[in-house]
Motif scaffolding. Structure first.
Motif, PDB file in Angstrom:
ATOM      1  N   MET A   1      43.946  47.346  54.292  1.00 11.34           N
ATOM      2  CA  MET A   1      43.734  47.057  52.883  1.00 11.34           C
ATOM      3  C   MET A   1      42.251  47.138  52.563  1.00 11.34           C
ATOM      4  O   MET A   1      41.407  46.871  53.409  1.00 11.34           O
ATOM      5  N   ASP A   2      41.981  47.474  51.348  1.00 16.53           N
ATOM      6  CA  ASP A   2      40.608  47.594  50.872  1.00 16.53           C
ATOM      7  C   ASP A   2      40.369  46.555  49.781  1.00 16.53           C
ATOM      8  O   ASP A   2      41.304  45.997  49.215  1.00 16.53           O
ATOM      9  N   THR A   3      39.094  46.325  49.485  1.00 15.29           N
ATOM     10  CA  THR A   3      38.738  45.387  48.427  1.00 15.29           C
ATOM     11  C   THR A   3      37.942  46.117  47.365  1.00 15.29           C
ATOM     12  O   THR A   3      36.973  46.813  47.670  1.00 15.29           O
ATOM     13  N   ILE A   4      38.381  45.980  46.128  1.00 18.10           N
ATOM     14  CA  ILE A   4      37.654  46.516  44.976  1.00 18.10           C
ATOM     15  C   ILE A   4      37.107  45.320  44.224  1.00 18.10           C
ATOM     16  O   ILE A   4      37.849  44.389  43.890  1.00 18.10           O
ATOM     17  N   ARG A   5      35.803  45.329  43.976  1.00 16.37           N
ATOM     18  CA  ARG A   5      35.162  44.192  43.316  1.00 16.37           C
ATOM     19  C   ARG A   5      34.562  44.606  41.975  1.00 16.37           C
ATOM     20  O   ARG A   5      33.954  45.669  41.876  1.00 16.37           O
ATOM     21  N   LEU A   6      34.739  43.750  40.993  1.00 23.64           N
ATOM     22  CA  LEU A   6      34.049  43.868  39.714  1.00 23.64           C
ATOM     23  C   LEU A   6      33.149  42.653  39.622  1.00 23.64           C
ATOM     24  O   LEU A   6      33.617  41.517  39.748  1.00 23.64           O
ATOM     25  N   HIS A   7      31.866  42.879  39.420  1.00 19.00           N
ATOM     26  CA  HIS A   7      30.892  41.786  39.358  1.00 19.00           C
ATOM     27  C   HIS A   7      30.246  41.735  37.975  1.00 19.00           C
ATOM     28  O   HIS A   7      29.913  42.763  37.397  1.00 19.00           O
ATOM     29  N   GLY A   8      30.082  40.530  37.493  1.00 23.62           N
ATOM     30  CA  GLY A   8      29.287  40.325  36.287  1.00 23.62           C
ATOM     31  C   GLY A   8      29.941  40.744  34.988  1.00 23.62           C
ATOM     32  O   GLY A   8      29.251  41.179  34.075  1.00 23.62           O
ATOM     33  N   VAL A   9      31.265  40.586  34.875  1.00 29.39           N
ATOM     34  CA  VAL A   9      31.931  40.866  33.600  1.00 29.39           C
ATOM     35  C   VAL A   9      31.578  39.712  32.664  1.00 29.39           C
ATOM     36  O   VAL A   9      31.946  38.569  32.903  1.00 29.39           O
ATOM     37  N   ARG A  10      30.823  40.008  31.617  1.00 29.20           N
ATOM     38  CA  ARG A  10      30.318  38.971  30.711  1.00 29.20           C
ATOM     39  C   ARG A  10      31.181  38.898  29.452  1.00 29.20           C
ATOM     40  O   ARG A  10      31.405  39.910  28.798  1.00 29.20           O
ATOM     41  N   VAL A  11      31.635  37.668  29.156  1.00 28.87           N
ATOM     42  CA  VAL A  11      32.512  37.442  28.003  1.00 28.87           C
ATOM     43  C   VAL A  11      32.143  36.108  27.363  1.00 28.87           C
ATOM     44  O   VAL A  11      31.866  35.135  28.059  1.00 28.87           O
ATOM     45  N   MET A  12      32.174  36.055  26.046  1.00 27.53           N
ATOM     46  CA  MET A  12      31.974  34.803  25.330  1.00 27.53           C
ATOM     47  C   MET A  12      33.333  34.126  25.160  1.00 27.53           C
ATOM     48  O   MET A  12      34.326  34.775  24.808  1.00 27.53           O
ATOM     49  N   GLY A  13      33.373  32.813  25.446  1.00 29.84           N
ATOM     50  CA  GLY A  13      34.618  32.070  25.321  1.00 29.84           C
ATOM     51  C   GLY A  13      34.365  30.624  24.968  1.00 29.84           C
ATOM     52  O   GLY A  13      33.242  30.133  25.063  1.00 29.84           O
ATOM     53  N   CYS A  14      35.423  29.942  24.563  1.00 27.77           N
ATOM     54  CA  CYS A  14      35.343  28.531  24.162  1.00 27.77           C
ATOM     55  C   CYS A  14      36.237  27.705  25.079  1.00 27.77           C
ATOM     56  O   CYS A  14      37.405  27.460  24.774  1.00 27.77           O
ATOM     57  N   HIS A  15      35.693  27.301  26.212  1.00 30.13           N
ATOM     58  CA  HIS A  15      36.465  26.543  27.193  1.00 30.13           C
ATOM     59  C   HIS A  15      35.669  25.335  27.653  1.00 30.13           C
ATOM     60  O   HIS A  15      34.452  25.382  27.740  1.00 30.13           O
ATOM     61  N   VAL A  36      43.644  45.909  47.653  1.00 25.59           N
ATOM     62  CA  VAL A  36      44.570  47.011  47.380  1.00 25.59           C
ATOM     63  C   VAL A  36      44.562  48.010  48.531  1.00 25.59           C
ATOM     64  O   VAL A  36      43.606  48.088  49.310  1.00 25.59           O
ATOM     65  N   ASP A  37      45.629  48.772  48.602  1.00 27.93           N
ATOM     66  CA  ASP A  37      45.711  49.880  49.550  1.00 27.93           C
ATOM     67  C   ASP A  37      45.266  51.129  48.795  1.00 27.93           C
ATOM     68  O   ASP A  37      45.951  51.582  47.879  1.00 27.93           O
ATOM     69  N   THR A  38      44.115  51.670  49.129  1.00 29.55           N
ATOM     70  CA  THR A  38      43.565  52.820  48.390  1.00 29.55           C
ATOM     71  C   THR A  38      43.837  54.167  49.061  1.00 29.55           C
ATOM     72  O   THR A  38      43.344  55.187  48.601  1.00 29.55           O
ATOM     73  N   ARG A  39      44.645  54.183  50.102  1.00 28.22           N
ATOM     74  CA  ARG A  39      44.869  55.438  50.833  1.00 28.22           C
ATOM     75  C   ARG A  39      45.491  56.525  49.967  1.00 28.22           C
ATOM     76  O   ARG A  39      45.042  57.676  49.991  1.00 28.22           O
ATOM     77  N   ASP A  52      42.691  50.650  37.767  1.00 26.90           N
ATOM     78  CA  ASP A  52      41.903  51.118  36.623  1.00 26.90           C
ATOM     79  C   ASP A  52      40.916  49.998  36.270  1.00 26.90           C
ATOM     80  O   ASP A  52      41.283  48.995  35.667  1.00 26.90           O
ATOM     81  N   TYR A  53      39.661  50.150  36.684  1.00 24.75           N
ATOM     82  CA  TYR A  53      38.659  49.094  36.480  1.00 24.75           C
ATOM     83  C   TYR A  53      38.500  48.749  35.007  1.00 24.75           C
ATOM     84  O   TYR A  53      38.270  47.594  34.657  1.00 24.75           O
ATOM     85  N   GLY A  54      38.601  49.755  34.153  1.00 19.76           N
ATOM     86  CA  GLY A  54      38.487  49.511  32.715  1.00 19.76           C
ATOM     87  C   GLY A  54      39.587  48.597  32.209  1.00 19.76           C
ATOM     88  O   GLY A  54      39.343  47.694  31.410  1.00 19.76           O
ATOM     89  N   ALA A  55      40.802  48.826  32.682  1.00 19.66           N
ATOM     90  CA  ALA A  55      41.927  47.980  32.276  1.00 19.66           C
ATOM     91  C   ALA A  55      41.758  46.555  32.806  1.00 19.66           C
ATOM     92  O   ALA A  55      42.075  45.588  32.103  1.00 19.66           O
ATOM     93  N   VAL A  56      41.242  46.416  34.012  1.00 21.42           N
ATOM     94  CA  VAL A  56      41.001  45.083  34.576  1.00 21.42           C
ATOM     95  C   VAL A  56      39.942  44.356  33.742  1.00 21.42           C
ATOM     96  O   VAL A  56      40.113  43.194  33.375  1.00 21.42           O
TER      97      VAL A  56
END
Length: 78
Positions: A1-15, A36-39, A52-56
């Protein structure tokens, strides 16, 4: 298995627990690690066979900018 990372997705929220946190937007920075399995994607060079990184990123934005929660644990679970 492989690891796909997204770092620093910035979003404004009220929590948060306090009323002012739930009414005044504040910045949230999200990091995500997907296992994920990227083979098949590597063999076919087809987006349909991988993440799909954009969808994530769009999904992360929708969750953080969406309905307010009190706990960061709840937000992370979503």
């Amino acid at each position: 298995m492989d690891t796909i990372r997204l770092h620093g997705v910035r979003v404004m929220g009220c929590h948060g627990v306090f009323p002012e946190e739930r009414t005044r937007a504040q910045p949230f920075v999200v990091d995500v690690a997907l296992t994920v399995d990227t083979r098949q994607a590597a063999a076919t060079d087809a987006l349909a066979h991988t993440i799909d990184y954009g969808a994530v990123a769009t999904g992360i934005h929708a969750i953080v900018a969406g309905p307010s929660v009190q706990l960061i644990e709840t937000l992370a679970e979503r």
